[in-house]
Design a protein around this motif. Structure first.
Motif, PDB file in Angstrom:
ATOM      1  N   ASP A   1       0.892  -1.301   0.025  1.00 25.47           N
ATOM      2  CA  ASP A   1      -0.201  -0.140  -0.193  1.00 25.47           C
ATOM      3  C   ASP A   1       0.840   1.199   0.562  1.00 25.47           C
ATOM      4  O   ASP A   1       0.943   2.290  -0.764  1.00 25.47           O
ATOM      5  CB  ASP A   1      -0.667   0.045   0.938  1.00 25.47           C
ATOM      6  CG  ASP A   1      -1.822  -0.558   1.739  1.00 25.47           C
ATOM      7  OD1 ASP A   1      -2.257  -1.405  -0.219  1.00 25.47           O
ATOM      8  OD2 ASP A   1      -2.702  -1.292   1.823  1.00 25.47           O
ATOM      9  N   ASP A   2       1.791   1.813   1.484  1.00 24.13           N
ATOM     10  CA  ASP A   2       2.905   2.152   0.900  1.00 24.13           C
ATOM     11  C   ASP A   2       3.801   1.876   0.620  1.00 24.13           C
ATOM     12  O   ASP A   2       4.926   1.790   1.056  1.00 24.13           O
ATOM     13  CB  ASP A   2       2.650   3.082   1.764  1.00 24.13           C
ATOM     14  CG  ASP A   2       3.348   4.613   2.406  1.00 24.13           C
ATOM     15  OD1 ASP A   2       4.047   4.534   1.265  1.00 24.13           O
ATOM     16  OD2 ASP A   2       3.221   4.415   2.837  1.00 24.13           O
ATOM     17  N   PRO A   3       5.219   1.372  -0.269  1.00 24.45           N
ATOM     18  CA  PRO A   3       6.075   0.753  -0.622  1.00 24.45           C
ATOM     19  C   PRO A   3       6.984   2.104  -0.089  1.00 24.45           C
ATOM     20  O   PRO A   3       7.998   1.351   0.548  1.00 24.45           O
ATOM     21  CB  PRO A   3       6.505   1.235  -2.035  1.00 24.45           C
ATOM     22  CG  PRO A   3       5.223   1.394  -2.343  1.00 24.45           C
ATOM     23  CD  PRO A   3       4.047   2.418  -1.171  1.00 24.45           C
ATOM     24  N   TYR A   4       7.103   3.505  -0.119  1.00 25.83           N
ATOM     25  CA  TYR A   4       8.259   4.030   0.254  1.00 25.83           C
ATOM     26  C   TYR A   4       8.068   4.082   1.542  1.00 25.83           C
ATOM     27  O   TYR A   4       8.770   4.189   2.661  1.00 25.83           O
ATOM     28  CB  TYR A   4       7.432   5.433   0.504  1.00 25.83           C
ATOM     29  CG  TYR A   4       7.228   5.533  -0.971  1.00 25.83           C
ATOM     30  CD1 TYR A   4       8.811   5.859  -1.947  1.00 25.83           C
ATOM     31  CD2 TYR A   4       6.378   6.107  -2.181  1.00 25.83           C
ATOM     32  CE1 TYR A   4       9.197   6.113  -2.911  1.00 25.83           C
ATOM     33  CE2 TYR A   4       6.484   6.307  -2.901  1.00 25.83           C
ATOM     34  CZ  TYR A   4       7.316   6.575  -3.829  1.00 25.83           C
ATOM     35  OH  TYR A   4       8.073   6.384  -4.977  1.00 25.83           O
ATOM     36  N   ALA A   5       7.516   3.114   3.022  1.00 27.17           N
ATOM     37  CA  ALA A   5       7.430   2.905   4.084  1.00 27.17           C
ATOM     38  C   ALA A   5       8.210   1.862   4.430  1.00 27.17           C
ATOM     39  O   ALA A   5       7.819   1.930   6.093  1.00 27.17           O
ATOM     40  CB  ALA A   5       5.305   2.804   4.861  1.00 27.17           C
ATOM     41  N   LEU A   6       8.461   1.133   3.407  1.00 18.82           N
ATOM     42  CA  LEU A   6       8.920  -0.071   4.151  1.00 18.82           C
ATOM     43  C   LEU A   6      10.743  -0.215   3.679  1.00 18.82           C
ATOM     44  O   LEU A   6      11.091   0.659   3.151  1.00 18.82           O
ATOM     45  CB  LEU A   6       9.227  -1.169   3.343  1.00 18.82           C
ATOM     46  CG  LEU A   6       7.496  -2.041   2.883  1.00 18.82           C
ATOM     47  CD1 LEU A   6       7.077  -2.309   1.452  1.00 18.82           C
ATOM     48  CD2 LEU A   6       6.492  -2.067   3.412  1.00 18.82           C
ATOM     49  N   ASP A   7      10.798  -1.249   4.697  1.00 17.81           N
ATOM     50  CA  ASP A   7      12.474  -0.878   5.061  1.00 17.81           C
ATOM     51  C   ASP A   7      13.165  -1.900   4.296  1.00 17.81           C
ATOM     52  O   ASP A   7      12.393  -2.542   3.949  1.00 17.81           O
ATOM     53  CB  ASP A   7      12.912  -0.808   7.016  1.00 17.81           C
ATOM     54  CG  ASP A   7      12.378  -2.657   6.716  1.00 17.81           C
ATOM     55  OD1 ASP A   7      12.242  -3.147   6.285  1.00 17.81           O
ATOM     56  OD2 ASP A   7      12.159  -2.311   8.823  1.00 17.81           O
ATOM     57  N   ASP A   8      14.269  -1.601   4.110  1.00 17.28           N
ATOM     58  CA  ASP A   8      15.038  -2.271   3.083  1.00 17.28           C
ATOM     59  C   ASP A   8      14.663  -4.114   3.131  1.00 17.28           C
ATOM     60  O   ASP A   8      14.504  -4.298   1.958  1.00 17.28           O
ATOM     61  CB  ASP A   8      16.738  -2.319   3.145  1.00 17.28           C
ATOM     62  CG  ASP A   8      16.942  -1.324   3.142  1.00 17.28           C
ATOM     63  OD1 ASP A   8      16.127  -0.697   1.779  1.00 17.28           O
ATOM     64  OD2 ASP A   8      18.528  -0.897   3.191  1.00 17.28           O
ATOM     65  N   GLU A   9      14.516  -4.559   4.912  1.00 15.93           N
ATOM     66  CA  GLU A   9      14.521  -5.976   4.908  1.00 15.93           C
ATOM     67  C   GLU A   9      12.680  -6.122   4.257  1.00 15.93           C
ATOM     68  O   GLU A   9      12.085  -6.743   3.698  1.00 15.93           O
ATOM     69  CB  GLU A   9      14.077  -6.500   6.644  1.00 15.93           C
ATOM     70  CG  GLU A   9      13.816  -7.785   6.552  1.00 15.93           C
ATOM     71  CD  GLU A   9      14.349  -8.636   7.932  1.00 15.93           C
ATOM     72  OE1 GLU A   9      13.342  -9.546   8.221  1.00 15.93           O
ATOM     73  OE2 GLU A   9      15.097  -7.909   8.596  1.00 15.93           O
ATOM     74  N   GLN A  10      12.243  -5.693   4.432  1.00 16.93           N
ATOM     75  CA  GLN A  10      10.449  -5.192   3.874  1.00 16.93           C
ATOM     76  C   GLN A  10      10.554  -5.818   2.166  1.00 16.93           C
ATOM     77  O   GLN A  10       9.436  -5.648   2.236  1.00 16.93           O
ATOM     78  CB  GLN A  10       9.829  -4.737   4.448  1.00 16.93           C
ATOM     79  CG  GLN A  10       9.686  -4.553   6.565  1.00 16.93           C
ATOM     80  CD  GLN A  10       9.032  -3.665   6.839  1.00 16.93           C
ATOM     81  OE1 GLN A  10       8.327  -2.327   6.392  1.00 16.93           O
ATOM     82  NE2 GLN A  10       7.472  -3.553   7.662  1.00 16.93           N
ATOM     83  N   TRP A  11      11.191  -4.782   2.225  1.00 14.02           N
ATOM     84  CA  TRP A  11      11.601  -4.830   0.620  1.00 14.02           C
ATOM     85  C   TRP A  11      11.746  -5.984  -0.191  1.00 14.02           C
ATOM     86  O   TRP A  11      11.356  -6.464  -1.427  1.00 14.02           O
ATOM     87  CB  TRP A  11      12.227  -3.178   0.160  1.00 14.02           C
ATOM     88  CG  TRP A  11      11.080  -2.945  -1.464  1.00 14.02           C
ATOM     89  CD1 TRP A  11      12.921  -2.929  -2.103  1.00 14.02           C
ATOM     90  CD2 TRP A  11      10.714  -2.585  -2.014  1.00 14.02           C
ATOM     91  NE1 TRP A  11      11.873  -2.602  -4.084  1.00 14.02           N
ATOM     92  CE2 TRP A  11      10.824  -2.051  -4.013  1.00 14.02           C
ATOM     93  CE3 TRP A  11       8.997  -2.184  -1.573  1.00 14.02           C
ATOM     94  CZ2 TRP A  11       9.721  -1.735  -4.207  1.00 14.02           C
ATOM     95  CZ3 TRP A  11       8.166  -2.193  -2.427  1.00 14.02           C
ATOM     96  CH2 TRP A  11       8.817  -2.196  -3.819  1.00 14.02           C
ATOM     97  N   ALA A  12      13.039  -6.482   0.590  1.00 10.28           N
ATOM     98  CA  ALA A  12      13.343  -7.704  -0.204  1.00 10.28           C
ATOM     99  C   ALA A  12      12.720  -8.476   0.356  1.00 10.28           C
ATOM    100  O   ALA A  12      12.300  -9.558  -1.469  1.00 10.28           O
ATOM    101  CB  ALA A  12      14.857  -7.602   0.676  1.00 10.28           C
ATOM    102  N   ARG A  13      11.987  -8.722   0.716  1.00 14.69           N
ATOM    103  CA  ARG A  13      10.770  -9.655   1.150  1.00 14.69           C
ATOM    104  C   ARG A  13       9.841 -10.053   0.323  1.00 14.69           C
ATOM    105  O   ARG A  13       9.169 -10.621  -0.527  1.00 14.69           O
ATOM    106  CB  ARG A  13      10.524  -9.447   2.479  1.00 14.69           C
ATOM    107  CG  ARG A  13      10.909 -10.334   3.655  1.00 14.69           C
ATOM    108  CD  ARG A  13      10.401 -10.115   5.237  1.00 14.69           C
ATOM    109  NE  ARG A  13      11.390 -11.171   5.694  1.00 14.69           N
ATOM    110  CZ  ARG A  13      11.419 -12.228   6.111  1.00 14.69           C
ATOM    111  NH1 ARG A  13      10.763 -13.196   5.263  1.00 14.69           N
ATOM    112  NH2 ARG A  13      12.409 -12.839   6.492  1.00 14.69           N
TER     113      ARG A  13
END
Length: 107
Positions: free
Chosen positions: A29-41
């Motif tokens: 929903d908000d990709p800018y709020a993801l940290d690196d680990e969440q984005w990698a997942r």
């Protein structure tokens, strides 16, 4: 050569298609709020089951349209073909669903 049933063009050789990854993976929903680990997942972690698996496919050498498919990862048999926005169909095995049966239960 395996045949894949495009919902719009009918059965075609697998060389006309490209695999698009696991189906039903929601974009954050908000990709800018993801940290690196969440984005990698989100980008790299996918299911890898033995048996029926919902996948995205594109008929790249034909109509260039995307669709979902339920495919058995052990036998490579396509169990159902259905629209991108549709729910994953429940299957009990048996013959693959035709393009006219997309979105319905196969078998």
């Amino acid at each position: 050569m395996q045949l894949i049933a495009c919902p719009w063009c009918g059965e075609r050789e697998e060389a006309e298609f490209h695999y698009g990854g696991q189906a039903h993976v929601a974009y954050p929903d908000d990709p800018y709020a993801l940290d690196d680990e969440q984005w990698a997942r989100y980008v790299f972690f996918r299911d890898n089951p033995q048996g029926p698996f919902a996948e995205r496919w594109v008929h790249s050498a034909g109509c260039r349209r995307w669709f979902n498919a339920l495919r058995d990862t052990v036998t490579h048999e396509f169990l159902a073909i259905y629209d991108i926005g549709a729910e994953r169909p429940r299957t009990t095995g048996g013959a693959p669903a035709s393009p006219q049966q997309k979105g319905q239960e196969a078998g």
